[in-house]
Design an enzyme around this catalytic site. Structure first.
Site, mmCIF file in Angstrom:
data_model
loop_
_atom_site.group_PDB
_atom_site.id
_atom_site.type_symbol
_atom_site.label_atom_id
_atom_site.label_comp_id
_atom_site.label_asym_id
_atom_site.label_seq_id
_atom_site.Cartn_x
_atom_site.Cartn_y
_atom_site.Cartn_z
ATOM 1 N N GLU A 48 0.868 -1.279 0.092
ATOM 2 C CA GLU A 48 -0.027 0.072 -0.019
ATOM 3 C C GLU A 48 0.798 1.233 0.096
ATOM 4 O O GLU A 48 1.626 1.658 0.954
ATOM 5 C CB GLU A 48 -0.955 0.025 1.352
ATOM 6 C CG GLU A 48 -2.042 0.906 1.102
ATOM 7 C CD GLU A 48 -2.767 0.856 -0.112
ATOM 8 O OE1 GLU A 48 -3.161 -0.368 -0.709
ATOM 9 O OE2 GLU A 48 -3.060 1.857 -0.667
ATOM 10 N N SER A 49 0.944 1.883 -1.107
ATOM 11 C CA SER A 49 1.969 3.048 -1.372
ATOM 12 C C SER A 49 1.506 4.174 -0.153
ATOM 13 O O SER A 49 2.578 4.721 0.170
ATOM 14 C CB SER A 49 1.836 3.433 -2.655
ATOM 15 O OG SER A 49 0.799 3.893 -2.949
ATOM 16 N N CYS A 79 4.892 -2.411 -8.648
ATOM 17 C CA CYS A 79 3.479 -2.025 -7.994
ATOM 18 C C CYS A 79 3.661 -0.674 -7.202
ATOM 19 O O CYS A 79 3.945 0.277 -7.573
ATOM 20 C CB CYS A 79 2.966 -3.097 -7.328
ATOM 21 S SG CYS A 79 0.939 -3.029 -7.592
ATOM 22 N N ILE A 133 -2.124 -6.788 -9.229
ATOM 23 C CA ILE A 133 -2.725 -6.460 -8.061
ATOM 24 C C ILE A 133 -3.387 -5.153 -7.725
ATOM 25 O O ILE A 133 -2.495 -4.440 -7.180
ATOM 26 C CB ILE A 133 -2.195 -7.402 -6.762
ATOM 27 C CG1 ILE A 133 -1.986 -8.747 -7.298
ATOM 28 C CG2 ILE A 133 -3.386 -7.322 -5.826
ATOM 29 C CD1 ILE A 133 -1.021 -9.436 -5.974
ATOM 30 N N HIS A 169 3.848 -7.753 -10.328
ATOM 31 C CA HIS A 169 4.647 -8.373 -9.322
ATOM 32 C C HIS A 169 5.624 -9.645 -9.746
ATOM 33 O O HIS A 169 5.177 -10.653 -9.560
ATOM 34 C CB HIS A 169 3.647 -9.124 -8.159
ATOM 35 C CG HIS A 169 2.711 -7.946 -7.201
ATOM 36 N ND1 HIS A 169 3.240 -7.470 -6.198
ATOM 37 C CD2 HIS A 169 1.991 -7.046 -7.592
ATOM 38 C CE1 HIS A 169 2.527 -6.883 -5.486
ATOM 39 N NE2 HIS A 169 1.724 -6.496 -6.566
ATOM 40 N N GLU A 171 7.771 -11.139 -8.302
ATOM 41 C CA GLU A 171 7.986 -12.169 -7.115
ATOM 42 C C GLU A 171 6.954 -13.139 -7.133
ATOM 43 O O GLU A 171 7.163 -14.159 -6.370
ATOM 44 C CB GLU A 171 8.341 -11.123 -6.116
ATOM 45 C CG GLU A 171 7.180 -10.750 -4.987
ATOM 46 C CD GLU A 171 6.360 -9.389 -5.892
ATOM 47 O OE1 GLU A 171 6.596 -9.039 -6.770
ATOM 48 O OE2 GLU A 171 5.546 -8.960 -5.065
HETATM 49 N N1 GLN Z 1 -2.913 -0.196 -4.986
HETATM 50 C C1 GLN Z 1 -1.872 -0.273 -4.240
HETATM 51 C C2 GLN Z 1 -1.483 1.326 -4.123
HETATM 52 O O1 GLN Z 1 -1.901 2.138 -4.531
HETATM 53 C C3 GLN Z 1 -0.706 -0.856 -4.965
HETATM 54 C C4 GLN Z 1 -0.994 -2.480 -4.943
HETATM 55 C C5 GLN Z 1 0.232 -3.232 -4.889
HETATM 56 O O2 GLN Z 1 1.184 -2.905 -4.786
HETATM 57 N N2 GLN Z 1 -0.156 -4.428 -5.364
HETATM 58 O O3 GLN Z 1 -0.457 1.417 -3.382
#
Ligand code: GLN
Length: 188
Positions: A48-49, A79, A133, A169, A171
């Site tokens: 979650e950024s 991501c 994701i 991702h 990984e």
């Molecule tokens: N939706 C997440 C974000 O905005 C990113 C999702 C992820 O890293 N898989 O930070």
């Protein structure tokens, strides 16, 4: 060669497993003193950024890591990690590293599940598996940014100098070519 993995939140353990399976030494960055150690490359994981950005700010990690990246430390952002690298976030500011001249759209495929798997061409590598994701994509690139992959006409992987950013991702798909790209930039 030692790779540091930002281990504040998100999918850092999965990156560590990949590094381990490739026989690459790694360390975790959890607090300021870790970031002062010597390492050759950095991985910013998915997660979650907004949470990671706040933790980076609160733990005083932002200026140290930003300087290291700007001074040439090879970095891979996956991501949420890509979001942390982007210097322009479409729809909402938050603390982040802002070292890459790109505009990133968060949750670009919709806010709900929107997770999918596909295969697409990665420049210089060929077709690779990609797991998305709640992924962002790259809306705009600035000067010097090279596009490495597109899916459905959206940019999902880029390189800028010492920085690689991907929406997906690697990984979770055993996509070693992305790690090899990062390691190649260490030895350049
Ligand atoms: N939706 C997440 C974000 O905005 C990113 C999702 C992820 O890293 N898989 O930070």
């Amino acid at each position: 060669m030692k790779v540091a993995v930002l281990a504040l939140q998100g999918a850092f353990a999965e990156h560590e497993q990949m590094l381990e399976s490739m026989g690459i030494e790694y360390m975790e960055i959890r607090q300021e003193k870790d970031a002062h150690q010597s390492f050759d490359a950095l991985i910013l994981p998915g997660g979650e950024s907004t949470v990671m950005g706040k933790l980076l700010r609160d733990l005083d990690l932002l200026p140290i890591l930003k300087k290291k990246i700007e001074d040439g430390l090879p970095v891979l952002g996956t991501c949420a990690g890509l979001i942390l690298l982007s210097d322009n976030l479409s729809g909402g500011e938050m603390p982040h590293l802002a070292t890459m001249p790109i505009t990133v759209k968060r949750n670009a495929y919709g806010r709900q599940l929107c997770s999918f798997r596909t295969k697409a061409e990665l420049k210089g590598v060929g077709s690779v598996p990609m797991v998305f994701i709640r992924a962002p994509y790259i809306e705009k690139i600035g000067e010097g940014v090279e596009i490495l992959a597109k899916v459905d006409d959206h940019i999902v992987a880029v390189r800028y100098k010492n920085q690689i950013g991907v929406s997906f991702h690697p990984e979770l798909a055993d996509c070693r070519s992305i790690y090899q790209m990062l390691l190649q930039s260490v030895t350049l």
